[in-house]
Design an enzyme around this catalytic site. Structure first.
Site, mmCIF file in Angstrom:
data_model
loop_
_atom_site.group_PDB
_atom_site.id
_atom_site.type_symbol
_atom_site.label_atom_id
_atom_site.label_comp_id
_atom_site.label_asym_id
_atom_site.label_seq_id
_atom_site.Cartn_x
_atom_site.Cartn_y
_atom_site.Cartn_z
ATOM 1 N N ASP A 189 0.849 -1.183 0.000
ATOM 2 C CA ASP A 189 0.000 0.000 0.000
ATOM 3 C C ASP A 189 0.885 1.234 0.000
ATOM 4 O OD1 ASP A 189 -3.046 0.846 1.308
ATOM 5 O OD2 ASP A 189 -1.368 2.233 1.652
ATOM 6 N N GLU A 233 -5.245 2.229 -3.506
ATOM 7 C CA GLU A 233 -3.782 2.326 -3.674
ATOM 8 C C GLU A 233 -3.108 1.122 -3.042
ATOM 9 O OE1 GLU A 233 -4.592 2.867 -0.150
ATOM 10 O OE2 GLU A 233 -2.757 4.077 -0.005
HETATM 11 P P1 GH3 Z 1 -1.349 5.127 4.705
HETATM 12 O O1 GH3 Z 1 0.081 5.527 4.676
HETATM 13 O O2 GH3 Z 1 -1.773 4.767 6.077
HETATM 14 O O3 GH3 Z 1 -1.661 4.101 3.727
HETATM 15 O O4 GH3 Z 1 -2.161 6.453 4.375
HETATM 16 P P2 GH3 Z 1 -2.919 6.772 3.042
HETATM 17 O O5 GH3 Z 1 -3.160 8.230 2.985
HETATM 18 O O6 GH3 Z 1 -2.187 6.202 1.899
HETATM 19 O O7 GH3 Z 1 -4.241 5.932 3.219
HETATM 20 P P3 GH3 Z 1 -5.746 6.289 3.089
HETATM 21 O O8 GH3 Z 1 -6.446 4.984 3.038
HETATM 22 O O9 GH3 Z 1 -6.141 7.284 4.157
HETATM 23 O O10 GH3 Z 1 -5.913 7.039 1.715
HETATM 24 C C1 GH3 Z 1 -5.832 6.351 0.509
HETATM 25 C C2 GH3 Z 1 -6.047 7.348 -0.613
HETATM 26 O O11 GH3 Z 1 -5.914 6.713 -1.881
HETATM 27 C C3 GH3 Z 1 -7.414 7.969 -0.567
HETATM 28 C C4 GH3 Z 1 -7.888 7.887 -1.989
HETATM 29 O O12 GH3 Z 1 -8.373 9.106 -2.482
HETATM 30 C C5 GH3 Z 1 -6.682 7.479 -2.765
HETATM 31 N N1 GH3 Z 1 -7.043 6.683 -3.928
HETATM 32 C C6 GH3 Z 1 -7.652 5.482 -3.975
HETATM 33 N N2 GH3 Z 1 -7.853 5.090 -5.249
HETATM 34 C C7 GH3 Z 1 -7.357 6.069 -6.039
HETATM 35 C C8 GH3 Z 1 -7.272 6.256 -7.439
HETATM 36 O O13 GH3 Z 1 -7.704 5.435 -8.250
HETATM 37 N N3 GH3 Z 1 -6.678 7.398 -7.893
HETATM 38 C C9 GH3 Z 1 -6.195 8.329 -7.051
HETATM 39 N N4 GH3 Z 1 -5.616 9.417 -7.543
HETATM 40 N N5 GH3 Z 1 -6.279 8.184 -5.708
HETATM 41 C C10 GH3 Z 1 -6.854 7.084 -5.210
HETATM 42 MG MG MG Z 2 -1.900 4.137 1.722
HETATM 43 MG MG MG Z 3 -4.996 2.118 1.794
#
Ligand code: GH3
Ligand code: MG
Ligand code: MG
Length: 319
Positions: A189, A233
């Site tokens: 991740d 992600e």
């Molecule tokens: P951590 O280090 O604990 O993993 O923190 P984090 O910020 O990476 O984790 P969190 O789960 O809070 O946030 C994940 C983010 O990933 C939020 C979301 O908007 C972003 N995300 C998920 N799918 C996509 C995508 O397809 N495209 C983009 N640009 N962002 C995405």
């Molecule tokens: Mg993350």
């Molecule tokens: Mg995550």
């Protein structure tokens, strides 16, 4: 497969060892309006002509020296060629006709030809061939469309790598195959990815996901491993025939490959570039066998620990 001739200007192949018979048939066919005519004077020549020109119809004399019409029919069948054949027999003998039909001839004519009968049979064979070609054409298009659909259903639209759905299948299959070999799973991740989106925008975020996916794929073994987008992600890597030490080496390799991309990330609290955290789980095949859900849960748990321990690292589930 022989090439396909144009359905509008059908190509007819006349096979006869007798020069006069060939000329006679050629004249008659020309009078009926067929201009694309090929000639062969024995079985070998006939097979060569079919292979290189892909005629729409073969008019095949049965009695020929060396390779006779029966052998030609058998050879056409054996090669899987779909070219229709009208067997021509001078004998007007029921046995030879039956044998030709059994060998795959579409129809037959007996010498000397009745002009109307020649016309009717040639027309009907060509019409059937045309319909069959069309069917084959649509079937191929349908198959290609189905393949594309299936690919799309199993592929992540953003990164082009397998999606969660295909991951589930790959992991389930890997778990029941090769039971003598250990199997490992890595989930990883991106660290502080929410911050990344916030600072650089969602489009840059998408681009980052694509680059991370590509780097992970490039770090793994093409034939053996499967990198999938597990969600958001988060990614998962199925590693068949991989024990826990090998999986740990692989995890480190992936971690480094992504760090080496040096994608700037000023919102990260662990580095100035994009990093990932990884969790590793292994089914070493000691009973009882693990389910896919168990392996995933263990790798997830290890990933959670990696996050808690400070991110940008791999941790192995030990249970
Ligand atoms: P951590 O280090 O604990 O993993 O923190 P984090 O910020 O990476 O984790 P969190 O789960 O809070 O946030 C994940 C983010 O990933 C939020 C979301 O908007 C972003 N995300 C998920 N799918 C996509 C995508 O397809 N495209 C983009 N640009 N962002 C995405
Ligand atoms: Mg993350
Ligand atoms: Mg995550």
């Amino acid at each position: 497969m022989p090439p396909e001739a144009s359905p509008f200007e059908p190509t007819l192949l006349i096979v006869d060892d007798n020069d006069n018979n060939r000329s006679l048939l050629e004249r008659q066919l020309r009078r009926l309006g067929y201009t694309n005519l090929l000639m062969a004077q024995d079985g070998e020549e006939a097979l060569q002509a079919i292979a290189s020109h892909g005629p729409d119809l073969v008019l095949l004399d049965i009695q020929m020296p060396r390779m006779d019409g029966y052998e030609v029919l058998a050879a056409i069948k054996e090669r899987g060629w779909l070219v229709p054949t009208i067997a021509i027999s001078a004998l007007d003998e029921i046995g030879s006709i039956v044998r030709c039909i059994e060998l795959g001839a579409e129809d037959y004519l007996t010498k000397p030809f009745e002009k109307v009968l020649l016309k009717a049979r040639v027309q009907s064979c060509l019409e059937k061939k045309r319909l069959r070609d069309r069917e084959v054409h649509y079937l191929r298009e349908l198959e290609a469309a189905n393949r594309r659909l299936l690919e799309m259903a199993n592929q992540d639209g953003l990164t082009g790598i397998p999606n969660r759905r295909l991951f589930d299948t790959v992991l389930a299959e890997a778990l029941i195959h090769n039971l003598a070999q250990p199997l490992s799973l890595i989930v990883f991740d991106i660290d502080y990815f929410k911050q990344f989106n916030d600072r650089y925008g969602h489009l840059q975020g998408d681009d980052c996901l694509r680059r991370v996916a590509a780097a992970a794929v490039a770090s793994t073994r093409t034939q053996q491993d499967t990198v999938a987008r597990y969600g958001g992600e988060e990614f998962a890597v199925v590693l068949p025939n991989t024990d826990r030490e090998e999986a740990t080496v692989m995890a480190e390799r992936i971690r480094r490959a992504i760090a080496d991309l040096q994608i700037p990330h000023s919102g990260s609290q662990v580095a100035d570039h994009v990093t990932i955290s990884l969790g590793i789980a292994t089914d070493d095949r000691t009973p009882p066998p693990k389910t896919a859900a168990e392996v995933v849960a263990q790798a997830d748990q290890a990933l959670y620990q990696a996050k808690r321990a400070g991110r940008n690292r791999a941790i192995r589930y030990d249970g």
